[in-house]
Every structure is written in structure tokens, then in C-alpha cells.
Design an enzyme around this catalytic site. Structure first.
Site, mmCIF file in Angstrom:
data_model
loop_
_atom_site.group_PDB
_atom_site.id
_atom_site.type_symbol
_atom_site.label_atom_id
_atom_site.label_comp_id
_atom_site.label_asym_id
_atom_site.label_seq_id
_atom_site.Cartn_x
_atom_site.Cartn_y
_atom_site.Cartn_z
ATOM 1 N N ASP A 94 21.331 -55.742 -74.454
ATOM 2 C CA ASP A 94 21.165 -54.545 -75.261
ATOM 3 C C ASP A 94 20.650 -53.453 -74.325
ATOM 4 O O ASP A 94 20.106 -53.729 -73.258
ATOM 5 C CB ASP A 94 20.187 -54.808 -76.416
ATOM 6 N N SER A 95 20.802 -52.181 -74.765
ATOM 7 C CA SER A 95 20.596 -51.051 -73.845
ATOM 8 C C SER A 95 19.136 -50.618 -73.736
ATOM 9 O O SER A 95 18.808 -49.788 -72.900
ATOM 10 C CB SER A 95 21.406 -49.849 -74.340
ATOM 11 N N GLY A 96 18.281 -51.144 -74.607
ATOM 12 C CA GLY A 96 16.880 -50.768 -74.514
ATOM 13 C C GLY A 96 16.484 -49.694 -75.502
ATOM 14 O O GLY A 96 15.311 -49.506 -75.797
ATOM 15 N N GLY A 97 17.451 -48.981 -76.048
ATOM 16 C CA GLY A 97 17.162 -47.909 -77.013
ATOM 17 C C GLY A 97 16.342 -48.429 -78.172
ATOM 18 O O GLY A 97 15.262 -47.929 -78.486
ATOM 19 N N ASP A 148 21.648 -45.836 -77.239
ATOM 20 C CA ASP A 148 21.762 -45.167 -78.541
ATOM 21 C C ASP A 148 20.394 -44.938 -79.155
ATOM 22 O O ASP A 148 19.403 -45.492 -78.708
ATOM 23 C CB ASP A 148 22.584 -46.052 -79.492
ATOM 24 N N GLN A 191 26.443 -45.444 -85.327
ATOM 25 C CA GLN A 191 25.245 -45.189 -86.098
ATOM 26 C C GLN A 191 25.620 -44.410 -87.372
ATOM 27 O O GLN A 191 26.796 -44.386 -87.753
ATOM 28 C CB GLN A 191 24.226 -44.399 -85.252
ATOM 29 N N GLY A 218 21.888 -49.523 -86.356
ATOM 30 C CA GLY A 218 21.197 -48.818 -87.429
ATOM 31 C C GLY A 218 21.071 -49.615 -88.707
ATOM 32 O O GLY A 218 20.730 -49.089 -89.762
ATOM 33 N N ASP A 268 23.594 -61.159 -83.562
ATOM 34 C CA ASP A 268 22.440 -61.655 -82.794
ATOM 35 C C ASP A 268 21.185 -61.486 -83.635
ATOM 36 O O ASP A 268 21.133 -60.567 -84.486
ATOM 37 C CB ASP A 268 22.263 -60.852 -81.495
ATOM 38 N N CYS A 306 21.895 -82.673 -90.952
ATOM 39 C CA CYS A 306 22.057 -82.130 -89.597
ATOM 40 C C CYS A 306 22.123 -83.274 -88.580
ATOM 41 O O CYS A 306 21.367 -84.242 -88.697
ATOM 42 C CB CYS A 306 20.869 -81.214 -89.269
ATOM 43 N N CYS A 308 21.722 -82.797 -85.222
ATOM 44 C CA CYS A 308 21.254 -82.275 -83.926
ATOM 45 C C CYS A 308 20.268 -83.259 -83.299
ATOM 46 O O CYS A 308 19.774 -84.190 -83.953
ATOM 47 C CB CYS A 308 20.597 -80.911 -84.103
ATOM 48 N N CYS A 311 17.074 -83.703 -85.325
ATOM 49 C CA CYS A 311 17.219 -84.430 -86.587
ATOM 50 C C CYS A 311 17.639 -85.880 -86.397
ATOM 51 O O CYS A 311 17.404 -86.719 -87.270
ATOM 52 C CB CYS A 311 18.218 -83.700 -87.480
ATOM 53 N N HIS A 337 16.652 -77.119 -83.284
ATOM 54 C CA HIS A 337 17.301 -77.315 -84.600
ATOM 55 C C HIS A 337 17.774 -75.981 -85.194
ATOM 56 O O HIS A 337 18.911 -75.858 -85.680
ATOM 57 C CB HIS A 337 16.347 -78.006 -85.589
HETATM 58 N N1 LIG Z 1 20.839 -50.867 -79.320
HETATM 59 C C1 LIG Z 1 20.575 -51.209 -80.598
HETATM 60 N N2 LIG Z 1 20.021 -52.405 -80.858
HETATM 61 C C2 LIG Z 1 19.729 -52.713 -82.174
HETATM 62 C C3 LIG Z 1 19.041 -53.924 -82.464
HETATM 63 C C4 LIG Z 1 18.648 -54.931 -81.379
HETATM 64 C C5 LIG Z 1 19.603 -56.094 -81.416
HETATM 65 N N3 LIG Z 1 19.002 -57.270 -80.766
HETATM 66 C C6 LIG Z 1 18.922 -57.147 -79.327
HETATM 67 C C7 LIG Z 1 18.030 -58.210 -78.741
HETATM 68 C C8 LIG Z 1 18.153 -58.142 -77.236
HETATM 69 C C9 LIG Z 1 17.177 -59.076 -76.562
HETATM 70 C C10 LIG Z 1 15.760 -58.786 -77.000
HETATM 71 C C11 LIG Z 1 15.623 -58.901 -78.500
HETATM 72 C C12 LIG Z 1 16.597 -58.006 -79.223
HETATM 73 C C13 LIG Z 1 18.723 -54.198 -83.799
HETATM 74 N N4 LIG Z 1 18.028 -55.226 -84.349
HETATM 75 C C14 LIG Z 1 17.977 -54.954 -85.665
HETATM 76 N N5 LIG Z 1 17.332 -55.700 -86.560
HETATM 77 C C15 LIG Z 1 16.488 -56.819 -86.137
HETATM 78 C C16 LIG Z 1 15.645 -57.133 -87.365
HETATM 79 C C17 LIG Z 1 14.769 -58.301 -87.162
HETATM 80 C C18 LIG Z 1 15.100 -59.495 -87.800
HETATM 81 C C19 LIG Z 1 14.289 -60.587 -87.628
HETATM 82 C C20 LIG Z 1 13.147 -60.524 -86.806
HETATM 83 C C21 LIG Z 1 12.844 -59.323 -86.144
HETATM 84 C C22 LIG Z 1 13.651 -58.203 -86.313
HETATM 85 N N6 LIG Z 1 18.625 -53.833 -85.996
HETATM 86 C C23 LIG Z 1 19.097 -53.324 -84.837
HETATM 87 C C24 LIG Z 1 19.785 -52.138 -84.556
HETATM 88 C C25 LIG Z 1 20.074 -51.825 -83.228
HETATM 89 C C26 LIG Z 1 20.715 -50.571 -82.894
HETATM 90 O O1 LIG Z 1 21.052 -49.732 -83.753
HETATM 91 N N7 LIG Z 1 20.928 -50.308 -81.574
HETATM 92 ZN ZN LIG Z 2 18.802 -80.495 -86.884
#
Ligand SMILES: Nc1nc2c(CCNCC3CCCCC3)c3[nH]c(NCCc4ccccc4)nc3cc2c(=O)[nH]1
Ligand SMILES: [Zn+2]
Length: 374
Positions: A94-97, A148, A191, A218, A268, A306, A308, A311, A337
Site C-alpha cells: 500500500d502507498s502509505g496514504g 491517495d 475514491q 475510501g 486485504d 476445519c 488446518c 484444528c 487457523h
Molecule cells: N491506500 C489506501 N489504503 C486503504 C486501506 C489500507 C488497506 N490495507 C493495507 C495494509 C497494508 C499493510 C499494513 C496494514 C494495512 C484501507 N483499510 C480500510 N479499512 C480497514 C478497516 C479495518 C478493519 C479491521 C481492523 C482494522 C481496520 N479502508 C481502507 C481504505 C484505503 C484507501 O482508501 N486507500
Molecule cells: Zn482450523
């Protein structure tokens, strides 16, 4: 030659879901797919060998975290992320934004980029589309994400419109700054929040830039699930059929199924690995908090459906004991798991698409998992 290509195999006759295959310089993977998250160049507590054995073909890492620690220069000197972490499957960064907005305070967004504080040391930092591309080029991920802005939910229409227009200008700057187009595919991120005309505008801007794949950003930022599903209903059709569609940050079983039904190919989320570290497991009958006293003498596996490693070899009683004692092995077993559960779920989703019955699969799964309970 394109670094990342998509092959549409078939569309489910019962839903809008599609079975596909993504090809990258480090292999291919079938879609719809769930991608385990490895923030600091490790999927927490899992070895690459275990990830491979459970069927993971692509994992995520992150520009923001690796830039701060250990620094992208060290990863580049190691030969890139694949060599550094000994993972020879595909990697998406991911880009870090998003991380800047979700992890650090004192951030200031300008046309040039974002000023913010390092969430570890407090020092002032600056991240721009160009900088995000340079870092991802150094990390060497097969799929890179454009820089972004993911506005908070809810956001005023006027703010969101300005943000979408800037994110589209940033996307263009990312394409300009991206150096290794033969080995790394750059995805644009759509977005626009819950506003259909802004999603339309964002998709139009990005599709005209002809990225090899598109993410829908978003979302999964606190909006109700029916809002997310509505946004997907009018956004995925705006994206080209012959490119992958990646819904960012989504990883609960119901959202993975509902996103697949709406034509999403890649997902993801930190959810499965994060809840595993506090002893919560996903099972075919809903969530199970293994720390709960009622499992003290329960010698059944976490999930009797399961097969795995966890399990097949360990009981709820044993894992509860480990988790209560804060034993690392306990969290390795719950993590293994949970990841296996989601990877297997996506295998069943792909099978249901092959057999044109993803709608029926959704009913059966929701019933058993308990999503339909009022
Ligand atoms: N660029 C960018 N990334 C987004 C991400 C990060 C996606 N995971 C990257 C991953 C890379 C490696 C490090 C960790 C992140 C999002 N994550 C969520 N919800 C998570 C909601 C959530 C659900 C469960 C627990 C925590 C947070 N909405 C997102 C929207 C965007 C977005 O618009 N732009
Ligand atoms: Zn399992």
C-alpha cells in the site's frame, strides 16, 4: 511488457462475481482472493513456509511502516522485499496514504503531499506521490498502490469533491514518478466516498490513465455494510472488465462474499491476524473467543469443519491455556487457523463461481455462520 496482467476466466451466472487469474513477476493467483497482511515485512507470527503451505500466494506490506523502520534503503540493499523476508510469492504494497491518516496526528494535506509526525518518534515527516513511488520501487513489490487520500467517513460532499480531484492529480504524478514499470504494476485507487457522481468522476479520471489494475478505496472506514455494498453496486461497473479490482481493507467473511458477488477480485484486511492475537477465531459457526472459561475442558478443535494444522492437532482447551498464559505458540495457532479459514473461504467462493451457485453458497454460509440471525 506488462508486469501485472489479469485473465477473466468466467462470470458467475447467478451473481456478478467473476473467476479470474492475476499474473505477476512472482507467480499467479486465482481470484477472488484474500491477501494476508504483513505490515512490517512479516505476517505476524507466521513463517513464509507456513503461509505457502496454507495456500497464500500474495501478501501485503506497507510503504509507510517500512520507510520509517527499517528504511527502504536497507530493504533495497537486501535485494528488495522478496529477498529481505524470504517470500517468493507475490507482494502488494500500500502507498502509505491511508496509514498517514490513520496512524499519525498533526497531519497537513497540501497539493504537494502530506506533512505529518512519525507515530513512533514524533519527528516531522513529508510524504508525496513521488516519494511514495520511490519507496515502493525500492521495496520491489509486484503490485504498488498510487498515493491517495482516504477521507474520513462521513465527509462533506464539497470536501470529498476536492479530495477526489487532488487524488486524481496525485495518480497522474504517481504514473510519472513510477520507474520500474516492467517489473512492478501500479494500481490506481478510486475514491469518492458514498457519492455516486464523485465515484464516477474518480473512476473516469483513473480509467483514462490506463492503470493495470484498480482499487476501490475510501470504504471499510466505519460506514454501514449496506452503504459499502451500495457504493460497490455503482462503482465496480465503472471499472474495466479486463483489469483486477481490489477492495481495500475488507476481510470479514460476509464482506468477502458480498464483495465477490459485486465483482471484486482482491481483498486485504488485518482483521484475521489482529483478532487472532487476542485469542478470537473465525469458525464456520461464527466467532469463537477461545479465552472464554467455557472452553477450559473442551477438547474439540477450534472448528470441527476445519482441516488446518491447528484444528487437526490441538484442542480448544490447549489453545485457551496457551493464550491465557500469553504463550506465543497459542497466537501462532489462532493466526494459522484464521488465515487458513479465510483462504479456504475464498477457495469455496471460487468453486461456487465455477458452478454458478455463489448466491446459494452465500445463503448456506450466512445461515451456518449466523449472519442472518436478527
Ligand atoms: N491506500 C489506501 N489504503 C486503504 C486501506 C489500507 C488497506 N490495507 C493495507 C495494509 C497494508 C499493510 C499494513 C496494514 C494495512 C484501507 N483499510 C480500510 N479499512 C480497514 C478497516 C479495518 C478493519 C479491521 C481492523 C482494522 C481496520 N479502508 C481502507 C481504505 C484505503 C484507501 O482508501 N486507500
Ligand atoms: Zn482450523
Amino acid at each position: 511488457m506488462m508486469a501485472v496482467t489479469y485473465e477473466l476466466i468466467k462470470t458467475c451466472k447467478q451473481t456478478g462475481a467473476r473467476l479470474g487469474k492475476v499474473h505477476t513477476p512472482h507467480g499467479s493467483f486465482e481470484t477472488p482472493v484474500f491477501m494476508p497482511v504483513g505490515t512490517l515485512a512479516t505476517v505476524k507470527t507466521m513463517s513464509p513456509d507456513e503461509l505457502e503451505r496454507m495456500g497464500a500466494n500474495i501478501i501485503l506490506s506497507n510503504t509507510y511502516h517500512l520507510w520509517l523502520r527499517p528504511g527502504e534503503d536497507i530493504v533495497e540493499e537486501a535485494g528488495g522485499l522478496h529477498d529481505f523476508m524470504n517470500w517468493d510469492g507475490s507482494i502488494l504494497t500500500d502507498s502509505g496514504g491511508f496509514q498517514v491518516f490513520s496512524l499519525s496526528d498533526l497531519r497537513q494535506i497540501e497539493e504537494e503531499g502530506v506533512h505529518f509526525r512519525n507515530h513512533i518518534s514524533g519527528e516531522k515527516l513529508f510524504l508525496s506521490p513521488e516519494k511514495a513511488m520511490h519507496i515502493q520501487n525500492s521495496l520491489g513489490a509486484d503490485i504498488m498502490m498510487a498515493f491517495d487520500e482516504c477521507p474520513p467517513y462521513p465527509a462533506e460532499y464539497d470536501y470529498m469533491k476536492k479530495s477526489v480531484e487532488r487524488t486524481s492529480r496525485w495518480a497522474e504524478r504517481c504514473l510519472e514518478a513510477h520507474k520500474r514499470t516492467d517489473r512492478q504494476g501500479l494500481f490506481g485507487i478510486v475514491q469518492g466516498g458514498e457519492y455516486e457522481e464523485l465515484r464516477r468522476q474518480s473512476a473516469k479520471d483513473l480509467v483514462s490513465l490506463d492503470f493495470p489494475g484498480y482499487a476501490i478505496g475510501g470504504l471499510s472506514v466505519g460506514e454501514p455494510k449496506d452503504v459499502m455494498n451500495r457504493v460497490l453496486d455503482f462503482t465496480t461497473p465503472l471499472l474495466p472488465d479486463n483489469k483486477p479490482r481490489y477492495l481495500m481493507g475488507v476481510g470479514s467473511p460476509d464482506s468477502l462474499i458480498d464483495g465477490s458477488i459485486r465483482g471484486i477480485d482482491m481483498f486485504d484486511c488485518v482483521l484475521p491476524t489482529r483478532i487472532a492475537r487476542n485469542g478470537t477465531c473465525m469458525t464456520s459457526n461464527g466467532r469463537l473467543v477461545v479465552r472464554n472459561a467455557k472452553f477450559a475442558r473442551d477438547f474439540r478443535p477450534i472448528d470441527e469443519n476445519c482441516d488446518c494444522y491447528t484444528c487437526r492437532n490441538y484442542s480448544r482447551a490447549y489453545i485457551r491455556h496457551l493464550v491465557k498464559a500469553n504463550e506465543t505458540f497459542g497466537f501462532r495457532l489462532t493466526t494459522y487457523h484464521n488465515l487458513y479459514f479465510l483462504l479456504k473461504l475464498m477457495e469455496h467462493v471460487r468453486e461456487a463461481i465455477r458452478e454458478d451457485r455463489l448466491g446459494d453458497f452465500r445463503e448456506e454460509f450466512f445461515e451456518q455462520y449466523g449472519f442472518n440471525k436478527p
